[in-house]
Design a protein around this motif. Structure first.
Motif, PDB file in Angstrom:
ATOM      1  N   ASP A  88       0.820  -1.208   0.000  1.00 27.77           N
ATOM      2  CA  ASP A  88       0.000   0.000   0.000  1.00 27.77           C
ATOM      3  C   ASP A  88       0.854   1.257   0.000  1.00 27.77           C
ATOM      4  O   ASP A  88       0.481   2.287  -0.551  1.00 27.77           O
ATOM      5  CB  ASP A  88      -0.905   0.018   1.239  1.00 27.77           C
ATOM      6  CG  ASP A  88      -1.941  -1.088   1.210  1.00 27.77           C
ATOM      7  OD1 ASP A  88      -2.312  -1.524   0.104  1.00 27.77           O
ATOM      8  OD2 ASP A  88      -2.378  -1.512   2.296  1.00 27.77           O
ATOM      9  N   THR A  89       1.997   1.162   0.656  1.00 31.52           N
ATOM     10  CA  THR A  89       2.881   2.313   0.789  1.00 31.52           C
ATOM     11  C   THR A  89       4.290   1.817   1.070  1.00 31.52           C
ATOM     12  O   THR A  89       4.529   0.615   1.149  1.00 31.52           O
ATOM     13  CB  THR A  89       2.390   3.243   1.925  1.00 31.52           C
ATOM     14  OG1 THR A  89       3.138   4.458   1.920  1.00 31.52           O
ATOM     15  CG2 THR A  89       2.523   2.566   3.278  1.00 31.52           C
ATOM     16  N   ARG A 112       5.435  -3.985  11.945  1.00 28.66           N
ATOM     17  CA  ARG A 112       4.611  -2.812  12.262  1.00 28.66           C
ATOM     18  C   ARG A 112       3.821  -2.354  11.045  1.00 28.66           C
ATOM     19  O   ARG A 112       2.677  -1.904  11.166  1.00 28.66           O
ATOM     20  CB  ARG A 112       5.543  -1.687  12.749  1.00 28.66           C
ATOM     21  CG  ARG A 112       4.863  -0.338  12.985  1.00 28.66           C
ATOM     22  CD  ARG A 112       3.932  -0.379  14.162  1.00 28.66           C
ATOM     23  NE  ARG A 112       3.395   0.951  14.430  1.00 28.66           N
ATOM     24  CZ  ARG A 112       2.376   1.510  13.768  1.00 28.66           C
ATOM     25  NH1 ARG A 112       1.785   0.852  12.777  1.00 28.66           N
ATOM     26  NH2 ARG A 112       1.955   2.724  14.087  1.00 28.66           N
ATOM     27  N   PHE A 113       4.416  -2.457   9.868  1.00 30.32           N
ATOM     28  CA  PHE A 113       3.767  -2.032   8.628  1.00 30.32           C
ATOM     29  C   PHE A 113       3.771  -3.203   7.642  1.00 30.32           C
ATOM     30  O   PHE A 113       4.533  -3.203   6.661  1.00 30.32           O
ATOM     31  CB  PHE A 113       4.501  -0.835   8.025  1.00 30.32           C
ATOM     32  CG  PHE A 113       4.630   0.343   8.948  1.00 30.32           C
ATOM     33  CD1 PHE A 113       3.541   1.138   9.238  1.00 30.32           C
ATOM     34  CD2 PHE A 113       5.859   0.657   9.527  1.00 30.32           C
ATOM     35  CE1 PHE A 113       3.648   2.237  10.081  1.00 30.32           C
ATOM     36  CE2 PHE A 113       5.992   1.750  10.370  1.00 30.32           C
ATOM     37  CZ  PHE A 113       4.878   2.536  10.659  1.00 30.32           C
ATOM     38  N   PRO A 114       2.938  -4.225   7.862  1.00 29.53           N
ATOM     39  CA  PRO A 114       3.027  -5.456   7.063  1.00 29.53           C
ATOM     40  C   PRO A 114       2.662  -5.284   5.598  1.00 29.53           C
ATOM     41  O   PRO A 114       3.035  -6.124   4.776  1.00 29.53           O
ATOM     42  CB  PRO A 114       2.040  -6.399   7.772  1.00 29.53           C
ATOM     43  CG  PRO A 114       1.094  -5.495   8.495  1.00 29.53           C
ATOM     44  CD  PRO A 114       1.907  -4.310   8.906  1.00 29.53           C
ATOM     45  N   ARG A 115       1.960  -4.221   5.249  1.00 24.41           N
ATOM     46  CA  ARG A 115       1.592  -4.002   3.847  1.00 24.41           C
ATOM     47  C   ARG A 115       2.487  -2.941   3.186  1.00 24.41           C
ATOM     48  O   ARG A 115       2.098  -2.316   2.204  1.00 24.41           O
ATOM     49  CB  ARG A 115       0.118  -3.600   3.747  1.00 24.41           C
ATOM     50  CG  ARG A 115      -0.835  -4.730   4.155  1.00 24.41           C
ATOM     51  CD  ARG A 115      -2.288  -4.380   3.834  1.00 24.41           C
ATOM     52  NE  ARG A 115      -2.477  -4.117   2.410  1.00 24.41           N
ATOM     53  CZ  ARG A 115      -2.635  -5.060   1.474  1.00 24.41           C
ATOM     54  NH1 ARG A 115      -2.602  -6.326   1.827  1.00 24.41           N
ATOM     55  NH2 ARG A 115      -2.818  -4.720   0.219  1.00 24.41           N
ATOM     56  N   SER A 156       4.856   1.052  -5.100  1.00 30.19           N
ATOM     57  CA  SER A 156       3.783   2.028  -5.006  1.00 30.19           C
ATOM     58  C   SER A 156       4.400   3.401  -4.770  1.00 30.19           C
ATOM     59  O   SER A 156       5.569   3.522  -4.401  1.00 30.19           O
ATOM     60  CB  SER A 156       2.842   1.670  -3.848  1.00 30.19           C
ATOM     61  OG  SER A 156       3.529   1.748  -2.609  1.00 30.19           O
ATOM     62  N   ARG A 157       3.622   4.438  -4.930  1.00 34.06           N
ATOM     63  CA  ARG A 157       4.192   5.791  -4.934  1.00 34.06           C
ATOM     64  C   ARG A 157       3.972   6.559  -3.642  1.00 34.06           C
ATOM     65  O   ARG A 157       4.416   7.695  -3.513  1.00 34.06           O
ATOM     66  CB  ARG A 157       3.614   6.573  -6.117  1.00 34.06           C
ATOM     67  CG  ARG A 157       4.167   6.109  -7.453  1.00 34.06           C
ATOM     68  CD  ARG A 157       3.476   6.792  -8.625  1.00 34.06           C
ATOM     69  NE  ARG A 157       3.428   8.231  -8.542  1.00 34.06           N
ATOM     70  CZ  ARG A 157       4.442   9.044  -8.853  1.00 34.06           C
ATOM     71  NH1 ARG A 157       5.604   8.532  -9.229  1.00 34.06           N
ATOM     72  NH2 ARG A 157       4.303  10.351  -8.765  1.00 34.06           N
ATOM     73  N   ASP A 158       3.306   5.982  -2.656  1.00 34.98           N
ATOM     74  CA  ASP A 158       3.080   6.678  -1.396  1.00 34.98           C
ATOM     75  C   ASP A 158       4.151   6.289  -0.375  1.00 34.98           C
ATOM     76  O   ASP A 158       4.581   5.131  -0.326  1.00 34.98           O
ATOM     77  CB  ASP A 158       1.700   6.338  -0.840  1.00 34.98           C
ATOM     78  CG  ASP A 158       0.583   6.941  -1.672  1.00 34.98           C
ATOM     79  OD1 ASP A 158       0.864   7.891  -2.441  1.00 34.98           O
ATOM     80  OD2 ASP A 158      -0.558   6.475  -1.573  1.00 34.98           O
ATOM     81  N   TRP A 159       4.548   7.271   0.465  1.00 38.28           N
ATOM     82  CA  TRP A 159       5.657   7.062   1.387  1.00 38.28           C
ATOM     83  C   TRP A 159       5.338   7.539   2.795  1.00 38.28           C
ATOM     84  O   TRP A 159       4.626   8.529   2.987  1.00 38.28           O
ATOM     85  CB  TRP A 159       6.905   7.796   0.890  1.00 38.28           C
ATOM     86  CG  TRP A 159       7.487   7.152  -0.331  1.00 38.28           C
ATOM     87  CD1 TRP A 159       7.080   7.308  -1.625  1.00 38.28           C
ATOM     88  CD2 TRP A 159       8.557   6.195  -0.358  1.00 38.28           C
ATOM     89  NE1 TRP A 159       7.828   6.524  -2.464  1.00 38.28           N
ATOM     90  CE2 TRP A 159       8.744   5.831  -1.710  1.00 38.28           C
ATOM     91  CE3 TRP A 159       9.372   5.632   0.617  1.00 38.28           C
ATOM     92  CZ2 TRP A 159       9.725   4.920  -2.109  1.00 38.28           C
ATOM     93  CZ3 TRP A 159      10.351   4.723   0.234  1.00 38.28           C
ATOM     94  CH2 TRP A 159      10.513   4.375  -1.122  1.00 38.28           C
TER      95      TRP A 159
END
Length: 328
Positions: A59-60, A99-102, A159-162
């Motif tokens: 997702d990010t 913490r951020f699995p996706r 993906s393009r979100d950070w």
């Protein structure tokens, strides 16, 4: 082209490897990339924790700037900070992947380490021998990050979100980013200047002036950076995390400048997590004072900021400082 990290441990037989975790419900993959080129020929090593659902299904993405003491497992087990090896680069990336699995997680290795303790982010912010920052809104952290991120996105199909996460000393990079966002805000807000200035800022390949009148500092910044790409990257930063910021300097640990804080409201989500290790340090009373100003001013300017004190009833210790990486 990505290359393997120069500090490969004996467990890293190839650039790509699979870490078979003791956690029965997950396996984590890491990749090490050596000398990823950013702006002006500057390079940084990257440790990549792969998204659990696949690189191209994230997702990010998370960009992480580590704190002092943190290094590779191989480096830490041989040095004076071996007792903190559970917070090595490798284990920290694993924790961030949990913490951020996706998300894909990218740890950015500092340019140098001093006295086997102090991490120095010289390619992102100017500083002294021990990495205490001398912030300026023209240094070029955003340009360097934008170039690195562009290579990662292009080569890995990201993906393009950070999200950008700074821990302890690593927060100096987030601070520098903030000052540079303020420089762009100045460029966008100034009225038209005189014709001589316009000519000096004119793109030789275009009949359109790059900007109207701004300060000399902002003009120099503009002429030396790819502003279009930088603006695009800023628009794709979804969250900034300040985790227990601190460094060896005598102040200027948190941003207190009004113009910079006001410009920072362009970021949709800002999260501040602290512990008594920094906030209750009587030898550095400015830490708590500056952090309070940063959060209060950001709220006052309408910024979307959340703040949380962890381990508030525990004694100040380096253990709770590092444990924040598991609790935030």
């Amino acid at each position: 082209m990505f290359h393997s990290w120069r500090h490969s441990s004996s467990n890293y037989k190839t650039v790509y490897f699979l870490l078979a975790c003791w956690r029965p419900f997950m396996s984590l993959e890491r990749r090490q990339w050596h000398r990823i080129e950013g702006a002006g020929g500057k390079t940084n090593d990257i440790l990549h924790g792969l998204c659990q659902s696949g690189i191209k299904h994230s997702d990010t993405n998370v960009l992480y700037f580590p704190g002092d003491v943190q290094e590779t497992e191989e480096y830490m087990k041989k040095g004076p900070n071996h007792e903190w090896i559970q917070w090595s680069y490798e284990t920290t990336v694993d924790r961030l992947c949990e913490r951020f699995p996706r998300s894909n997680t990218f740890l950015v290795r500092p340019r140098r380490m001093v006295k086997e303790t102090f991490n120095c982010f010289d390619h992102f912010v100017n500083g002294n021998l021990l990495g205490a920052p001398d912030h300026a809104n023209s240094f070029g952290a955003l340009h360097h990050i934008t170039e690195i991120v562009g290579r990662l996105e292009s080569d890995l199909g990201l993906s393009r979100d950070w999200m950008i996460v700074g821990f302890s000393h690593g927060c100096v990079v987030l601070n520098q980013i903030s000052y540079e966002i303020a420089a762009l805000e100045e460029i966008d807000s100034k009225p038209s200047g005189n014709e001589d200035f316009k000519k000096s800022c004119k793109d030789p390949d275009d009949d359109v002036n790059i900007l109207d009148g701004v300060s000399t500092l902002a003009a120099d910044w503009l002429k030396s950076h790819d502003v279009t790409s930088i603006r695009d990257f800023i628009s794709r930063i979804k969250v900034l995390y300040w985790l227990d910021g601190g460094h060896s300097g005598q102040g200027n640990t948190w941003i207190t400048d009004d113009a910079t804080i006001r410009a920072l409201t362009v970021i949709p989500d800002i999260r501040v997590h602290v512990t008594p290790y920094q906030m209750k340090d009587k030898t550095r009373p400015w830490l708590e004072r500056e952090e309070r100003q940063f959060v209060d001013k950001l709220k006052g300017y309408g910024g979307n900021v959340t703040e949380q004190m962890h381990f508030k009833d525990e004694e100040k210790s380096l253990s709770i400082h590092f444990n924040l990486l598991q609790e935030f």
